[in-house]
Design a protein around this motif. Structure first.
Motif, PDB file in Angstrom:
ATOM      1  N   PRO A   9       0.806  -1.224   0.000  1.00 60.44           N
ATOM      2  CA  PRO A   9       0.000   0.000   0.000  1.00 60.44           C
ATOM      3  C   PRO A   9       0.838   1.273   0.000  1.00 60.44           C
ATOM      4  CG  PRO A   9      -0.161  -1.111   2.121  1.00 60.44           C
ATOM      5  CD  PRO A   9       0.588  -2.012   1.201  1.00 60.44           C
ATOM      6  N   TRP A  10       2.049   1.207   0.534  1.00 59.86           N
ATOM      7  CA  TRP A  10       2.876   2.410   0.585  1.00 59.86           C
ATOM      8  C   TRP A  10       3.287   2.866  -0.802  1.00 59.86           C
ATOM      9  CZ3 TRP A  10       7.860   2.098  -1.224  1.00 59.86           C
ATOM     10  CH2 TRP A  10       8.377   0.820  -1.385  1.00 59.86           C
ATOM     11  N   ILE A  11       3.443   1.940  -1.765  1.00 59.75           N
ATOM     12  CA  ILE A  11       3.796   2.326  -3.137  1.00 59.75           C
ATOM     13  C   ILE A  11       2.656   3.120  -3.760  1.00 59.75           C
ATOM     14  CG2 ILE A  11       4.223   1.462  -5.478  1.00 59.75           C
ATOM     15  CD1 ILE A  11       5.815  -0.805  -4.237  1.00 59.75           C
ATOM     16  N   ILE A  12       1.436   2.597  -3.612  1.00 60.87           N
ATOM     17  CA  ILE A  12       0.263   3.283  -4.161  1.00 60.87           C
ATOM     18  C   ILE A  12       0.089   4.642  -3.485  1.00 60.87           C
ATOM     19  CG2 ILE A  12      -2.261   3.224  -4.293  1.00 60.87           C
ATOM     20  CD1 ILE A  12      -2.026   0.193  -4.590  1.00 60.87           C
ATOM     21  N   GLY A  13       0.210   4.669  -2.159  1.00 59.87           N
ATOM     22  CA  GLY A  13       0.049   5.921  -1.418  1.00 59.87           C
ATOM     23  C   GLY A  13       1.070   6.968  -1.805  1.00 59.87           C
ATOM     24  N   CYS A  14       2.320   6.571  -1.925  1.00 58.02           N
ATOM     25  CA  CYS A  14       3.387   7.520  -2.292  1.00 58.02           C
ATOM     26  C   CYS A  14       3.210   8.047  -3.708  1.00 58.02           C
ATOM     27  CB  CYS A  14       4.757   6.862  -2.149  1.00 58.02           C
ATOM     28  SG  CYS A  14       5.256   6.587  -0.447  1.00 58.02           S
ATOM     29  N   MET A  15       2.950   7.136  -4.644  1.00 60.68           N
ATOM     30  CA  MET A  15       2.789   7.562  -6.040  1.00 60.68           C
ATOM     31  C   MET A  15       1.578   8.487  -6.207  1.00 60.68           C
ATOM     32  SD  MET A  15       5.151   6.316  -8.035  1.00 60.68           S
ATOM     33  CE  MET A  15       4.425   6.296  -9.649  1.00 60.68           C
ATOM     34  N   GLY A  16       0.450   8.088  -5.628  1.00 59.29           N
ATOM     35  CA  GLY A  16      -0.755   8.906  -5.749  1.00 59.29           C
ATOM     36  C   GLY A  16      -0.593  10.261  -5.085  1.00 59.29           C
ATOM     37  N   SER A  17       0.014  10.284  -3.908  1.00 57.49           N
ATOM     38  CA  SER A  17       0.234  11.561  -3.205  1.00 57.49           C
ATOM     39  C   SER A  17       1.180  12.455  -3.986  1.00 57.49           C
ATOM     40  CB  SER A  17       0.802  11.303  -1.809  1.00 57.49           C
ATOM     41  OG  SER A  17      -0.092  10.559  -1.051  1.00 57.49           O
ATOM     42  N   PHE A  18       2.241  11.873  -4.531  1.00 57.81           N
ATOM     43  CA  PHE A  18       3.212  12.649  -5.291  1.00 57.81           C
ATOM     44  C   PHE A  18       2.575  13.277  -6.527  1.00 57.81           C
ATOM     45  CE2 PHE A  18       6.524  12.902  -8.605  1.00 57.81           C
ATOM     46  CZ  PHE A  18       7.369  13.810  -8.001  1.00 57.81           C
ATOM     47  N   ILE A  19       1.839  12.473  -7.286  1.00 58.98           N
ATOM     48  CA  ILE A  19       1.209  12.988  -8.507  1.00 58.98           C
ATOM     49  C   ILE A  19       0.148  14.031  -8.164  1.00 58.98           C
ATOM     50  CG2 ILE A  19      -0.220  12.363 -10.507  1.00 58.98           C
ATOM     51  CD1 ILE A  19       1.325   9.666 -10.523  1.00 58.98           C
ATOM     52  N   SER A  20      -0.661  13.774  -7.134  1.00 58.46           N
ATOM     53  CA  SER A  20      -1.672  14.759  -6.714  1.00 58.46           C
ATOM     54  C   SER A  20      -1.001  16.058  -6.275  1.00 58.46           C
ATOM     55  CB  SER A  20      -2.514  14.212  -5.568  1.00 58.46           C
ATOM     56  OG  SER A  20      -3.309  13.151  -6.001  1.00 58.46           O
ATOM     57  N   GLY A  21       0.088  15.928  -5.521  1.00 58.86           N
ATOM     58  CA  GLY A  21       0.815  17.121  -5.078  1.00 58.86           C
ATOM     59  C   GLY A  21       1.360  17.930  -6.241  1.00 58.86           C
ATOM     60  N   LEU A  22       1.907  17.232  -7.243  1.00 53.54           N
ATOM     61  CA  LEU A  22       2.407  17.935  -8.430  1.00 53.54           C
ATOM     62  C   LEU A  22       1.289  18.678  -9.150  1.00 53.54           C
ATOM     63  CD1 LEU A  22       4.948  15.483 -10.134  1.00 53.54           C
ATOM     64  CD2 LEU A  22       5.429  17.700  -9.115  1.00 53.54           C
ATOM     65  N   LEU A  23       0.138  18.035  -9.265  1.00 51.35           N
ATOM     66  CA  LEU A  23      -0.985  18.673  -9.959  1.00 51.35           C
ATOM     67  C   LEU A  23      -1.516  19.876  -9.187  1.00 51.35           C
ATOM     68  CD1 LEU A  23      -2.732  15.461 -11.283  1.00 51.35           C
ATOM     69  CD2 LEU A  23      -1.687  17.265 -12.671  1.00 51.35           C
ATOM     70  N   VAL A  24      -1.575  19.769  -7.871  1.00 56.10           N
ATOM     71  CA  VAL A  24      -2.014  20.918  -7.060  1.00 56.10           C
ATOM     72  C   VAL A  24      -0.996  22.055  -7.172  1.00 56.10           C
ATOM     73  CG1 VAL A  24      -2.412  21.700  -4.688  1.00 56.10           C
ATOM     74  CG2 VAL A  24      -3.463  19.585  -5.490  1.00 56.10           C
ATOM     75  N   TYR A  25       0.289  21.705  -7.177  1.00 59.56           N
ATOM     76  CA  TYR A  25       1.335  22.721  -7.358  1.00 59.56           C
ATOM     77  C   TYR A  25       1.198  23.394  -8.726  1.00 59.56           C
ATOM     78  CZ  TYR A  25       5.915  24.888  -7.724  1.00 59.56           C
ATOM     79  OH  TYR A  25       6.932  25.786  -7.882  1.00 59.56           O
ATOM     80  N   ALA A  26       0.925  22.598  -9.757  1.00 62.85           N
ATOM     81  CA  ALA A  26       0.731  23.154 -11.095  1.00 62.85           C
ATOM     82  C   ALA A  26      -0.475  24.091 -11.117  1.00 62.85           C
ATOM     83  CB  ALA A  26       0.557  22.032 -12.115  1.00 62.85           C
ATOM     84  N   TRP A  27      -1.527  23.742 -10.400  1.00 59.40           N
ATOM     85  CA  TRP A  27      -2.719  24.607 -10.326  1.00 59.40           C
ATOM     86  C   TRP A  27      -2.374  25.921  -9.619  1.00 59.40           C
ATOM     87  CZ3 TRP A  27      -5.643  25.194  -5.527  1.00 59.40           C
ATOM     88  CH2 TRP A  27      -6.717  26.057  -5.655  1.00 59.40           C
ATOM     89  N   LEU A  28      -1.623  25.836  -8.501  1.00 63.68           N
ATOM     90  CA  LEU A  28      -1.235  27.047  -7.772  1.00 63.68           C
ATOM     91  C   LEU A  28      -0.349  27.961  -8.628  1.00 63.68           C
ATOM     92  CD1 LEU A  28      -0.483  25.569  -4.230  1.00 63.68           C
ATOM     93  CD2 LEU A  28      -2.426  27.019  -4.890  1.00 63.68           C
ATOM     94  N   GLN A  29       0.494  27.369  -9.452  1.00 62.40           N
ATOM     95  CA  GLN A  29       1.398  28.158 -10.285  1.00 62.40           C
ATOM     96  C   GLN A  29       0.709  28.732 -11.515  1.00 62.40           C
ATOM     97  OE1 GLN A  29       4.586  29.010  -9.437  1.00 62.40           O
ATOM     98  NE2 GLN A  29       3.991  28.040  -7.532  1.00 62.40           N
ATOM     99  N   SER A  30      -0.229  27.983 -12.088  1.00 60.61           N
ATOM    100  CA  SER A  30      -0.840  28.427 -13.343  1.00 60.61           C
ATOM    101  C   SER A  30      -2.233  29.005 -13.167  1.00 60.61           C
ATOM    102  CB  SER A  30      -0.904  27.266 -14.334  1.00 60.61           C
ATOM    103  OG  SER A  30      -1.849  26.302 -13.891  1.00 60.61           O
ATOM    104  N   GLY A  31      -2.939  28.589 -12.134  1.00 60.61           N
ATOM    105  CA  GLY A  31      -4.305  29.047 -11.936  1.00 60.61           C
ATOM    106  C   GLY A  31      -5.312  28.329 -12.816  1.00 60.61           C
ATOM    107  N   ARG A  32      -4.900  27.323 -13.549  1.00 63.67           N
ATOM    108  CA  ARG A  32      -5.809  26.581 -14.433  1.00 63.67           C
ATOM    109  C   ARG A  32      -6.553  25.523 -13.616  1.00 63.67           C
ATOM    110  NH1 ARG A  32      -2.944  24.740 -19.692  1.00 63.67           N
ATOM    111  NH2 ARG A  32      -5.108  24.399 -20.272  1.00 63.67           N
ATOM    112  N   ALA A  33      -7.872  25.538 -13.674  1.00 69.75           N
ATOM    113  CA  ALA A  33      -8.723  24.653 -12.877  1.00 69.75           C
ATOM    114  C   ALA A  33      -8.569  23.172 -13.236  1.00 69.75           C
ATOM    115  CB  ALA A  33     -10.192  25.063 -13.031  1.00 69.75           C
TER     116      ALA A  33
END
Length: 191
Positions: A9-33
């Protein structure tokens, strides 16, 4: 692939959290919904995958628990529980060991490493083999000893319950030997 998705489960949790974090960071930087929507979707998918991962037990996880329970029962000298795990059609060698079991007083039974859990190709009945290194400290007839061994047990599922059919034990370094060395060592044991 199944072992990564259903047993880690830690592999799934780490990968999903990392990708979600990147996408939220991209939203904060670009403002695109679109980025926060994708981040939320991947976060929810990760949560569902984690719940499935935790709730579903693979055969390998069930076998790991089974062998750990046998080791704990041996260490506690609960011989009825251990002998109940022996298949009715077990090998003669295993039945002989089963008869001698109560004359041994176990002090500790430790599984040092599980080298592999190999599931058989047949589905009726399901079969499996577990290779591991163990350390057993026990006494019998007044003498006590600690013995490291390489052990392979063969299992078969009967009425939904895993049972031990046969076993082998050899020197503890057996798993580390190449095929030729294993064959030479096997020929010594057969003499």
């Amino acid at each position: 692939m199944q072992e990564y998705l259903l047993e880690s489960p830690w592999i799934i949790g780490c990968m999903g959290s990392f990708i979600s974090g990147l996408l939220v960071y991209a939203w904060l930087q670009s403002g695109r919904a679109v980025f926060w929507k994708w981040g939320l979707g991947i976060g929810l998918a990760t949560l569902v995958a984690l719940l499935v991962n935790i709730g579903y037990k693979t055969d390998a996880e069930t076998l790991r628990e089974f062998i750990t329970k046998i080791a704990a029962d041996l260490e506690a000298n609960r011989f009825k529980e251990v002998t109940a795990c022996v298949h009715p059609e077990a090998s003669e060698q295993l039945r002989s060991l089963k008869r001698q079991l109560e004359s041994v007083q176990f002090e500790s039974v430790r599984i040092n490493r599980i080298h592999g859990i190999d599931l058989g190709k047949t589905k009726k009945p399901k079969t499996a083999s577990i290779r591991m290194n163990v350390f057993v400290r026990a006494s019998r007839g007044g003498s006590s000893a600690g013995v490291p061994r390489w052990v392979q047990i063969h299992l078969e599922q009967e009425k939904g319950k895993w049972m031990v059919v046969d076993y082998q034990h050899k020197d503890p370094q057996y798993e580390m030997l190449n095929r030729d060395a294993q064959d030479r060592l096997d020929s010594v044991y057969q003499r």
